[in-house]
Design a protein around this motif. Structure first.
Motif, mmCIF file in Angstrom:
data_model
loop_
_atom_site.group_PDB
_atom_site.id
_atom_site.type_symbol
_atom_site.label_atom_id
_atom_site.label_comp_id
_atom_site.label_asym_id
_atom_site.label_seq_id
_atom_site.Cartn_x
_atom_site.Cartn_y
_atom_site.Cartn_z
ATOM 1 N N ASP A 6 3.662 5.286 10.584
ATOM 2 C CA ASP A 6 2.415 5.941 10.991
ATOM 3 C C ASP A 6 2.530 7.420 10.659
ATOM 4 O OD1 ASP A 6 0.083 6.877 12.128
ATOM 5 O OD2 ASP A 6 0.587 6.267 14.172
ATOM 6 N N ASN A 7 1.826 7.840 9.616
ATOM 7 C CA ASN A 7 1.793 9.244 9.228
ATOM 8 C C ASN A 7 0.627 9.883 9.984
ATOM 9 O OD1 ASN A 7 1.405 11.719 8.015
ATOM 10 N ND2 ASN A 7 1.813 10.972 5.949
ATOM 11 N N LYS A 8 0.909 10.346 11.191
ATOM 12 C CA LYS A 8 -0.151 10.871 12.055
ATOM 13 C C LYS A 8 -0.817 12.115 11.474
ATOM 14 C CE LYS A 8 1.593 8.775 16.197
ATOM 15 N NZ LYS A 8 2.597 8.795 17.206
ATOM 16 N N ALA A 9 -0.071 12.912 10.739
ATOM 17 C CA ALA A 9 -0.641 14.125 10.137
ATOM 18 C C ALA A 9 -1.743 13.773 9.140
ATOM 19 C CB ALA A 9 0.452 14.943 9.457
ATOM 20 N N GLU A 10 -1.559 12.685 8.399
ATOM 21 C CA GLU A 10 -2.554 12.256 7.403
ATOM 22 C C GLU A 10 -3.492 11.176 7.950
ATOM 23 O OE1 GLU A 10 -2.997 13.533 4.342
ATOM 24 O OE2 GLU A 10 -1.422 14.985 4.758
ATOM 25 N N GLN A 11 -3.234 10.711 9.183
ATOM 26 C CA GLN A 11 -3.982 9.616 9.791
ATOM 27 C C GLN A 11 -3.995 8.387 8.880
ATOM 28 O OE1 GLN A 11 -7.453 10.378 12.247
ATOM 29 N NE2 GLN A 11 -7.123 12.578 12.039
ATOM 30 N N GLU A 12 -2.784 7.971 8.497
ATOM 31 C CA GLU A 12 -2.623 6.793 7.648
ATOM 32 C C GLU A 12 -1.361 6.046 8.063
ATOM 33 O OE1 GLU A 12 -4.344 8.418 3.394
ATOM 34 O OE2 GLU A 12 -2.198 8.543 3.774
ATOM 35 N N PHE A 13 -1.479 4.737 8.125
ATOM 36 C CA PHE A 13 -0.282 3.907 8.176
ATOM 37 C C PHE A 13 0.122 3.719 6.725
ATOM 38 C CE2 PHE A 13 -1.927 3.071 12.347
ATOM 39 C CZ PHE A 13 -0.778 2.925 13.118
ATOM 40 N N GLU A 14 1.411 3.857 6.430
ATOM 41 C CA GLU A 14 1.899 3.822 5.051
ATOM 42 C C GLU A 14 2.959 2.737 4.879
ATOM 43 O OE1 GLU A 14 1.923 8.604 4.174
ATOM 44 O OE2 GLU A 14 3.748 7.682 4.981
ATOM 45 N N LEU A 15 2.945 2.127 3.710
ATOM 46 C CA LEU A 15 3.972 1.178 3.318
ATOM 47 C C LEU A 15 4.293 1.454 1.859
ATOM 48 C CD1 LEU A 15 5.708 -1.352 3.825
ATOM 49 C CD2 LEU A 15 3.736 -2.711 3.117
ATOM 50 N N THR A 16 5.546 1.777 1.597
ATOM 51 C CA THR A 16 5.968 2.036 0.225
ATOM 52 C C THR A 16 6.625 0.782 -0.324
ATOM 53 O OG1 THR A 16 6.304 4.366 0.742
ATOM 54 C CG2 THR A 16 7.349 3.544 -1.261
ATOM 55 N N VAL A 17 6.121 0.340 -1.468
ATOM 56 C CA VAL A 17 6.663 -0.833 -2.146
ATOM 57 C C VAL A 17 7.079 -0.364 -3.534
ATOM 58 C CG1 VAL A 17 6.219 -3.187 -2.912
ATOM 59 C CG2 VAL A 17 5.061 -2.309 -0.874
ATOM 60 N N GLY A 18 8.372 -0.239 -3.744
ATOM 61 C CA GLY A 18 8.858 0.331 -5.006
ATOM 62 C C GLY A 18 8.375 1.766 -5.123
ATOM 63 N N ARG A 19 7.639 2.054 -6.193
ATOM 64 C CA ARG A 19 7.075 3.401 -6.376
ATOM 65 C C ARG A 19 5.631 3.484 -5.913
ATOM 66 N NH1 ARG A 19 8.972 3.126 -12.359
ATOM 67 N NH2 ARG A 19 6.958 2.141 -12.329
ATOM 68 N N HIS A 20 5.131 2.417 -5.308
ATOM 69 C CA HIS A 20 3.727 2.350 -4.919
ATOM 70 C C HIS A 20 3.569 2.528 -3.411
ATOM 71 C CE1 HIS A 20 2.874 0.992 -8.974
ATOM 72 N NE2 HIS A 20 3.899 0.170 -8.844
ATOM 73 N N ARG A 21 2.479 3.171 -3.036
ATOM 74 C CA ARG A 21 2.209 3.472 -1.630
ATOM 75 C C ARG A 21 0.885 2.828 -1.220
ATOM 76 N NH1 ARG A 21 -0.629 7.899 0.135
ATOM 77 N NH2 ARG A 21 -0.338 8.464 2.299
ATOM 78 N N LYS A 42 -3.006 -1.876 -7.336
ATOM 79 C CA LYS A 42 -3.092 -3.159 -8.034
ATOM 80 C C LYS A 42 -1.725 -3.732 -8.360
ATOM 81 C CE LYS A 42 -7.652 -2.554 -10.001
ATOM 82 N NZ LYS A 42 -8.479 -2.477 -11.195
ATOM 83 N N ALA A 43 -0.767 -2.866 -8.638
ATOM 84 C CA ALA A 43 0.574 -3.322 -9.020
ATOM 85 C C ALA A 43 1.262 -4.129 -7.925
ATOM 86 C CB ALA A 43 1.442 -2.126 -9.410
ATOM 87 N N VAL A 44 0.872 -3.911 -6.663
ATOM 88 C CA VAL A 44 1.510 -4.638 -5.563
ATOM 89 C C VAL A 44 0.527 -5.521 -4.797
ATOM 90 C CG1 VAL A 44 3.385 -2.974 -5.313
ATOM 91 C CG2 VAL A 44 1.310 -2.676 -3.966
ATOM 92 N N ALA A 45 -0.712 -5.583 -5.247
ATOM 93 C CA ALA A 45 -1.728 -6.414 -4.587
ATOM 94 C C ALA A 45 -1.343 -7.890 -4.705
ATOM 95 C CB ALA A 45 -3.089 -6.169 -5.212
ATOM 96 N N GLY A 46 -1.666 -8.652 -3.675
ATOM 97 C CA GLY A 46 -1.402 -10.081 -3.706
ATOM 98 C C GLY A 46 -0.002 -10.475 -3.290
ATOM 99 N N HIS A 47 0.776 -9.520 -2.807
ATOM 100 C CA HIS A 47 2.153 -9.808 -2.402
ATOM 101 C C HIS A 47 2.381 -9.567 -0.907
ATOM 102 C CE1 HIS A 47 3.438 -10.483 -6.524
ATOM 103 N NE2 HIS A 47 2.726 -9.421 -6.853
ATOM 104 N N GLY A 48 1.305 -9.477 -0.136
ATOM 105 C CA GLY A 48 1.428 -9.350 1.305
ATOM 106 C C GLY A 48 1.533 -7.942 1.844
#
Length: 89
Positions: A6-21, A42-48
């Motif tokens: 939870d990046n409260k400063a940016e008001q975003e929940f974040e998940l990094t997958v490889g080089r993608h956020r 798109k590079a990580v879409a469809g993988h949960g």
């Protein structure tokens, strides 16, 4: 996959997958969290990634005693498919 943060400063929940956020953006309105949009590259879409992201965000809202407004269609659909989260609405 990494842990959702939870990046409260940016008001975003974040998940990094490889080089993608992937993010689930929100706005706080008192004791309510409004999920405005979810963005998964798109590079990580469809993988949960979006599912993991939204589940963690909703669990966080529950842990914090917040109500949820799902303006984001993905968050709304997730809650619709997972009735155990409907009490947050």
């Amino acid at each position: 996959m990494e842990t959702v943060r939870d990046n409260k400063a940016e008001q975003e929940f974040e998940l990094t997958v490889g080089r993608h956020r992937a993010v689930a953006a929100y706005q706080m309105e008192g004791e309510t969290i409004v999920f405005t949009h979810t963005l998964v590259p798109k590079a990580v879409a469809g993988h949960g990634a979006a599912t993991k992201l939204v589940r963690a965000a909703l669990d966080s809202a529950r842990d914090r005693g917040l109500k949820v407004i799902p303006q984001c269609p993905f968050v709304a659909a997730y809650i619709d498919k997972h009735p155990e989260y409907r009490d947050l609405l």
